[in-house]
Design a protein around this motif. Sequence first.
Motif, short mmCIF file in Angstrom:
data_model
loop_
_atom_site.label_atom_id
_atom_site.label_comp_id
_atom_site.label_asym_id
_atom_site.label_seq_id
_atom_site.Cartn_x
_atom_site.Cartn_y
_atom_site.Cartn_z
N GLN A 31 -23.53 -28.66 -1.86
CA GLN A 31 -22.19 -28.17 -1.65
C GLN A 31 -21.57 -28.80 -0.40
OE1 GLN A 31 -22.50 -23.93 -1.32
NE2 GLN A 31 -23.90 -23.97 0.41
N SER A 38 -21.45 -27.00 3.97
CA SER A 38 -22.86 -26.87 4.39
C SER A 38 -23.07 -27.60 5.70
CB SER A 38 -23.80 -27.46 3.33
OG SER A 38 -23.60 -28.86 3.19
N ASP A 39 -24.09 -27.19 6.45
CA ASP A 39 -24.43 -27.86 7.71
C ASP A 39 -24.83 -29.30 7.47
OD1 ASP A 39 -23.88 -25.56 9.15
OD2 ASP A 39 -25.97 -24.88 9.17
N THR A 51 -29.84 -31.77 9.37
CA THR A 51 -28.99 -31.01 10.28
C THR A 51 -29.09 -31.49 11.72
OG1 THR A 51 -30.73 -29.34 10.53
CG2 THR A 51 -29.03 -28.92 8.86
#
Length: 401
Positions: free
Chosen positions: A169, A172-173, A228
């Motif tokens: 998606q 998101s981070d 991330t």
Amino acid sequence: MNPAVFISLPDLRCSLLLLVTWVFTPVTTEITSLDTENIDEILNNADVALVNFYADWCRFSQMLHPIFEEASDVIKEEYPNENQVVFARVDCDQHSDIAQRYRISKYPTLKLFRNGMMMKREYRGQRSVKALADYIRQQKSDPIQEIQDLAEINSLDRSKRNIIGYFEQKDSDNYRVFERVASILHDDCAFLSAFGDVSKPERYSGDNIIYKPPGHSAPDMVYLGSMTNFDVTYNWIQDKCVPLVREITFENGEELTEEGLPFLILFHMKDDTESLEIFQNEVARQLISEKGTVNFLHADCDKFRHPLLHIQKTPADCPVIAIDSFRHMYVFENFKDVLIPGKLKQFVFDLHSGKLHREFHHGPDPTDRAPGEQVQDVASSPPESSFQKLAPSEYRGYRKE
């Protein structure tokens, strides 16, 4: 009944003029002045910041001030959030430590920052309100092309370096880190992304990032680090997007010169890809530890005839390897010797140690002389740097003395 108040015609005209002036005078935004106490906080919190490094005594700096302020007004109307775009300035006479920190040697210099990180390419376009505003709009545009069908991958421009992110998606981070990296490196790579059902076939082990190098023969590379972690992701993608050996052109010559690192240059004919590949491989094999102390470059012999003539070479002599230290130019004796293990590395080390300079002025070092050979100074003068003389952009101002 209140008595009528009569205003004389001159007073009425004056009142109307003041009213019209008040209505139509645009609200100006004040340019943020940076100093040692606020610069990090302001730049770190700005999505995009354009910073004017100036000196009051410089005529070009004085000319730029009203243009810079008006461009700031235009952009502020389009991006009203104070952290979306920041126009700031640094008085380099008052804050010489900041000027030194960012290697400012000419006034005015316009540098672009993203989330506190200074972009390597400074602004070199026209000094006009429209040009500055257009530049910022371009910087704020989405640097990532969204893929709607995986079949689009087959029609990618394979002359470019392509970075493709596959995400479950967008919100998101993982994607936010990818987006931030793309905003910094989009001049060096093409960034693409796919989401949801479109990306699902490529997400067999979760979100991932793929690097597709130029050409059709080189295999794809997969990012295996934390999605991330910005620093790890950025370093991996930068390593793929910014080649170890870059091409120098008349368009980027001044920019490369201002990085302040000596050049190790291969001069080759444009269609001589074999020599370029040999040079790239040997630089990667012998000199990877010197990345950050030397700029590894290649140049078109036909386009750069003047530097070749400077070292008494012509395109007919290509391929030719040379070092430009910004003081002098030194020639690698024989291109074929680049395949001798350690030979190219020693050439660069001899630059760092000063040996190349000494030998040009005084002949071989004593350790390089044959036993019994008479010591004799050989007065000579190596060719002066050719790339140091690259003319500055016509839009640039005074150089700091």
